[in-house]
Design an enzyme around this catalytic site. Structure first.
Site, PDB file in Angstrom:
ATOM      1  N   ASP A 142       4.388  33.606  68.270  1.00 47.12           N
ATOM      2  CA  ASP A 142       2.416  34.660  68.555  1.00 47.12           C
ATOM      3  C   ASP A 142       1.718  33.399  68.789  1.00 47.12           C
ATOM      4  O   ASP A 142       0.849  33.086  67.337  1.00 47.12           O
ATOM      5  CB  ASP A 142       2.170  35.993  67.966  1.00 47.12           C
ATOM      6  CG  ASP A 142       1.496  36.691  68.114  1.00 47.12           C
ATOM      7  OD1 ASP A 142       0.066  35.520  68.947  1.00 47.12           O
ATOM      8  OD2 ASP A 142       1.023  37.366  68.016  1.00 47.12           O
ATOM      9  N   LYS A 168      -8.038  33.995  74.942  1.00 44.58           N
ATOM     10  CA  LYS A 168      -9.015  33.199  73.534  1.00 44.58           C
ATOM     11  C   LYS A 168      -9.218  32.029  73.460  1.00 44.58           C
ATOM     12  O   LYS A 168      -8.937  31.282  72.658  1.00 44.58           O
ATOM     13  CB  LYS A 168      -7.878  33.427  73.029  1.00 44.58           C
ATOM     14  CG  LYS A 168      -7.328  35.411  72.273  1.00 44.58           C
ATOM     15  CD  LYS A 168      -7.170  35.946  71.406  1.00 44.58           C
ATOM     16  CE  LYS A 168      -6.264  37.025  70.844  1.00 44.58           C
ATOM     17  NZ  LYS A 168      -7.775  37.793  70.849  1.00 44.58           N
ATOM     18  N   CYS A 204      -6.426  45.753  64.932  1.00 43.38           N
ATOM     19  CA  CYS A 204      -4.885  45.625  65.583  1.00 43.38           C
ATOM     20  C   CYS A 204      -3.270  45.266  64.119  1.00 43.38           C
ATOM     21  O   CYS A 204      -2.970  44.944  64.675  1.00 43.38           O
ATOM     22  CB  CYS A 204      -4.307  44.936  66.552  1.00 43.38           C
ATOM     23  SG  CYS A 204      -5.675  45.494  67.807  1.00 43.38           S
ATOM     24  N   HIS A 236      -0.075  40.969  63.824  1.00 48.23           N
ATOM     25  CA  HIS A 236      -0.771  41.992  64.913  1.00 48.23           C
ATOM     26  C   HIS A 236       0.390  42.594  65.693  1.00 48.23           C
ATOM     27  O   HIS A 236       1.513  42.572  65.763  1.00 48.23           O
ATOM     28  CB  HIS A 236      -1.072  40.693  66.302  1.00 48.23           C
ATOM     29  CG  HIS A 236      -2.471  41.423  67.264  1.00 48.23           C
ATOM     30  ND1 HIS A 236      -1.555  42.597  68.258  1.00 48.23           N
ATOM     31  CD2 HIS A 236      -3.362  41.502  66.741  1.00 48.23           C
ATOM     32  CE1 HIS A 236      -2.994  43.079  68.590  1.00 48.23           C
ATOM     33  NE2 HIS A 236      -3.898  42.107  68.117  1.00 48.23           N
ATOM     34  N   GLN A 282      -3.675  32.894  68.135  1.00 49.26           N
ATOM     35  CA  GLN A 282      -4.658  32.415  67.656  1.00 49.26           C
ATOM     36  C   GLN A 282      -4.758  31.407  66.854  1.00 49.26           C
ATOM     37  O   GLN A 282      -6.143  30.917  66.529  1.00 49.26           O
ATOM     38  CB  GLN A 282      -5.123  33.562  66.506  1.00 49.26           C
ATOM     39  CG  GLN A 282      -5.488  34.907  66.352  1.00 49.26           C
ATOM     40  CD  GLN A 282      -6.986  35.177  66.761  1.00 49.26           C
ATOM     41  OE1 GLN A 282      -7.560  34.203  67.237  1.00 49.26           O
ATOM     42  NE2 GLN A 282      -6.650  36.538  67.740  1.00 49.26           N
TER      43      GLN A 282
END
Lengths: 151, 417
Positions: free
Chosen positions: B211, B237, B375, B134, B214
Site C-alpha cells: 500500500d 494524495k 481508518c 489502514h 502515503q
C-alpha cells in the site's frame, strides 16, 4: 462565521471538566451504549427506571467536550423526571441540535440545555452533541442494540 | 566574489513560496486567518497544471477512449495512455503494461485481493498483514480469509511505531501465501524498510503487496529496486484528482490473474457462449474509467517529479523535525509514532482534551488537521487511544505554518484546559 465561544460556552466547559452523574447508578435497570464511529466517542447511559420515573441516571465513557457535556447536562436534567418527559425532551433536543425546527407550543423548556444550541452552527460536531440523546432514546425503549451515529 | 562563483554541488534551496503559488486553494482565508493546510495525508491540494489538465479534457478532448474513431477520441486516448508511460517512469516499472488504472489505492488493493488473492489463498492458509495498516489494507484480506477459510496473521509494532523484525520473520511461515504491508503508515508516519521486508518474504517464495498511498508524495519510489509484486497508490494524495489511482503489478502475475470486474474494454470478444479477455493491463480496466482524472494524474506526477522528490523530501523532513520539537515542548502533548524513519505525519494527543475539540478550535484559527482514528482502529487500540489529532505535511508547507500549529495547540490547551 460561527464563533468558537458559541460552541464552547462556559457551562459546556464546566460540565466537560466535571461531568455530573459520571457513574453507574447502583440500582440501574436499563442501559444503552452509544458510539460515534467517526471519532470513536463512546458512552454508556444507565437508567434506574421505576414506575415510569427516572429515579436515578448516570453515564460513563470517553468523548469530546461536546459529547461529555451533553451527556452530563442530560443526566442532570432528567433525574426525577418521567420517561414521557424524557422522550419529549429527546425530540426537542434533536430538533434543536440539528437545527431543523423552531420550538412549538407545549414543548419542554430548555433551561441550561440552551448552552448546547451553538452546535447547530458546527455541522461536523452535531453528532457529538446528539450521541447522548440517541443513547437515552435507546435506553428508554429498552433496546440492547448499540446506537451508532452513522445509522 | 570567489565564494559566490565557486562551483558547489549543493542543491539550490527548495523554493517553497514558488511552489505555493502553483496551488490556488492555498491562497484563501479560513475563519479570518490564512489557510494552514496540514491534512495532506487525507488529501493534498491541487496545482494549476492538474486543474488545467482536467479542464482541458472537458473543454477540448472530451471523448471516450480506445474506441472512438474520431479526432477527439484519438486525443483523449493518447493523453490517457500517456499517463501510463508517466506512471511507469514515476514508479520505475519495467513496462507500461504493468500499470493498471484504478479508482484509488483501496480499489487497487481490493483488485489484488479478489484476483491474485483468490487464486492463491486456500483453506488453512495464512495472509500476513501488519498492525499499522489502514482499513483498506486490512478489510479486503479479512474478506478473502473469510471466504477461503484462511487465517489473517498480524505483525506487531513496538512503542515507537516500527514493525518488530523478529515477529515479522516468525510470521513468514510455510502457510503464508502473501504479505500485504504499507510502505508508510498513514497514522504514524513510519517508513517501513520495504527492501528488507520484500527480500525476507521472497526468500520464502512469499509475494508482497504494498500500500503506497502515503509514500509516493514524500519519497522517490522504484518498484524495480523494491522488487515488490504489487504497489498501489491514489492520485489525490500526490496532488492529483480524487477517484483515480495506479496499481503496479509484476507482469508475470498480471498475466496469470483472472479479471476482476467484467464489462466493456476488458474484453476481446463476447458471445453468449463465452468471452475472451483483453490483454494486460486492459483486462483489469472494465468500463469507462475516470478519463479526465487519469489524464490529470500525469500532470500531477510530472509536477511531483519537477519538484524534485529528493529536495521536497528534505524540505518536508526539516518541517517534520521542527513540528515534532515544537509539539513535544508543549506540556501534556504526547506524540504517537516516533520511529526514526518517518515522513511528515504528526499524530498527537493532548492530555484531557479530545482530538475533535482540538480540530474545531484549530479550524477557528484557519488550521486544518485531522481528528479521529485515521481508518486505523486496531492501531489506535494498540496505543490505548480512541483517536488522535494528526498534522500531515506536503511540499508546500512552511516553517511559519508549523509555528502557527504549535501556537494554535498551545492556545487550545488554554481554552479547554
Amino acid at each position: 462565521m460561527p464563533d468558537w465561544r458559541e460552541l464552547y460556552q462556559e457551562l459546556i466547559l464546566d460540565h466537560n471538566r466535571r461531568p455530573r452523574n459520571f457513574r453507574r447508578p447502583p440500582a440501574a435497570n436499563r442501559e444503552a451504549q452509544g458510539f460515534n464511529t467517526l471519532c470513536g466517542d463512546r458512552i454508556v447511559l444507565y437508567l434506574d427506571l421505576r414506575d415510569g420515573i427516572i429515579a436515578d441516571i448516570g453515564f460513563q465513557g470517553a468523548g469530546c467536550a461536546i459529547s461529555t457535556a451533553s451527556a452530563s447536562l442530560l443526566t442532570e436534567r432528567l433525574k426525577g423526571r418521567t420517561a414521557a418527559e424524557a422522550e419529549a425532551l429527546f425530540r426537542r433536543m434533536h430538533a434543536l441540535l440539528t437545527g431543523v425546527s423552531e420550538p412549538a407550543e407545549g414543548q419542554p423548556e430548555l433551561g441550561k440545555l440552551e448552552a448546547l444550541s451553538g452546535v447547530a452552527e458546527f455541522p461536523t460536531r452535531v453528532k457529538c452533541a446528539t450521541l447522548a440523546w440517541h443513547t437515552l432514546h435507546a435506553a428508554l425503549a429498552g433496546s440492547q442494540a448499540m446506537v451508532s451515529t452513522e445509522e | 566574489m570567489a565564494s559566490l562563483s565557486s562551483p558547489t554541488r549543493s542543491r539550490p534551496a527548495f523554493d517553497v513560496e514558488a511552489v505555493r503559488r502553483d496551488f490556488p486553494a492555498l491562497q484563501q482565508q479560513v475563519n479570518g486567518h490564512p489557510l494552514v493546510y496540514l491534512d495532506n495525508a487525507a488529501t493534498t491540494q491541487k496545482p494549476l497544471p492538474v486543474l488545467e489538465a482536467l479542464r482541458g479534457y472537458y473543454e477540448r478532448d472530451c471523448a471516450n477512449i480506445h474506441r472512438s474513431i474520431h479526432q477527439l477520441g484519438e486525443r483523449a486516448t493518447e493523453a490517457f495512455e500517456h499517463t501510463r508511460l508517466v506512471a511507469q517512469r514515476f514508479l520505475g516499472a519495467g513496462s507500461a503494461r504493468e500499470i493498471v488504472f484504478t479508482a484509488g489505492a483501496t480499489a487497487g488493493l481490493n483488485l489484488v485481493a479478489q484476483t491474485f488473492g483468490r487464486m492463491r489463498v486456500g483453506s488453512g492458509d495464512e495472509v500476513l498483514i501488519t498492525a499499522m495498516e489502514h482499513h483498506s489494507n486490512i478489510v479486503p484480506w479479512q474478506m478473502l480469509c473469510q471466504e477461503k477459510g484462511a487465517r489473517l496473521a498480524v505483525v506487531p509494532i513496538n512503542d515507537a511505531g516500527e514493525l518488530i523484525w523478529e515477529a515479522l520473520e516468525e510470521r513468514l511461515t510455510p502457510r503464508t501465501r502473501l504479505l500485504a504491508v504499507t510502505h508508510v503508515s498513514n497514522a504514524l508516519g513510519t517508513i517501513n524498510p520495504l527492501r528488507q521486508i520484500v527480500a525476507a518474504a521472497h526468500a520464502r517464495q512469499i509475494p508482497v503487496v504494498v500500500d503506497g498511498a502515503q509514500a509516493v508524495a514524500h519519497m522517490p519510489v522504484s518498484v524495480a529496486e523494491l522488487d515488490c509484486d504489487f504497489y498501489a497508490f491514489s492520485g489525490h494524495k500526490i496532488y492529483g484528482p480524487t477517484g483515480v489511482g495506479v496499481l503496479y503489478g509484476k507482469s508475470e502475475w498480471l498475466e496469470r490473474m483472472p479479471p476482476w470486474q467484467g464489462g466493456g474494454d476488458m474484453i476481446r470478444s463476447v458471445s453468449f457462449e463465452g468471452t475472451t479477455y483483453n490483454r494486460v493491463p486492459y483486462k483489469f480496466e472494465a468500463g469507462t474509467p475516470h478519463i479526465a482524472g487519469v489524464i490529470a494524474l500525469a500532470a500531477a506526477l510530472e509536477y511531483a517529479l519537477r519538484l524534485d522528490p529528493a529536495a521536497a523530501a528534505g524540505h518536508e523532513d526539516g518541517l517534520r523535525a521542527l513540528a515534532a520539537e515544537r509539539l513535544a515542548a508543549i506540556p501534556g502533548v504526547r506524540l504517537i509514532g516516533t520511529a526514526p524513519q518517518k515522513v511528515g505525519v504528526l499524530s498527537f494527543v493532548i492530555e484531557g482534551i479530545h482530538p475533535h475539540d482540538v480540530s474545531t478550535l484549530l479550524d477557528q484559527q484557519g488550521i486544518a488537521v485531522r481528528a479521529g482514528h485515521h481508518c486505523a482502529q486496531p492501531l489506535m487500540e494498540r496505543y490505548g487511544v480512541a483517536a488522535t489529532s494528526r498534522a500531515s505535511l506536503a511540499a508546500y508547507n512552511t516553517r511559519q505554518e508549523i509555528e502557527a500549529l504549535a501556537a494554535g495547540v498551545a492556545q487550545v490547551k488554554e481554552m479547554l484546559g
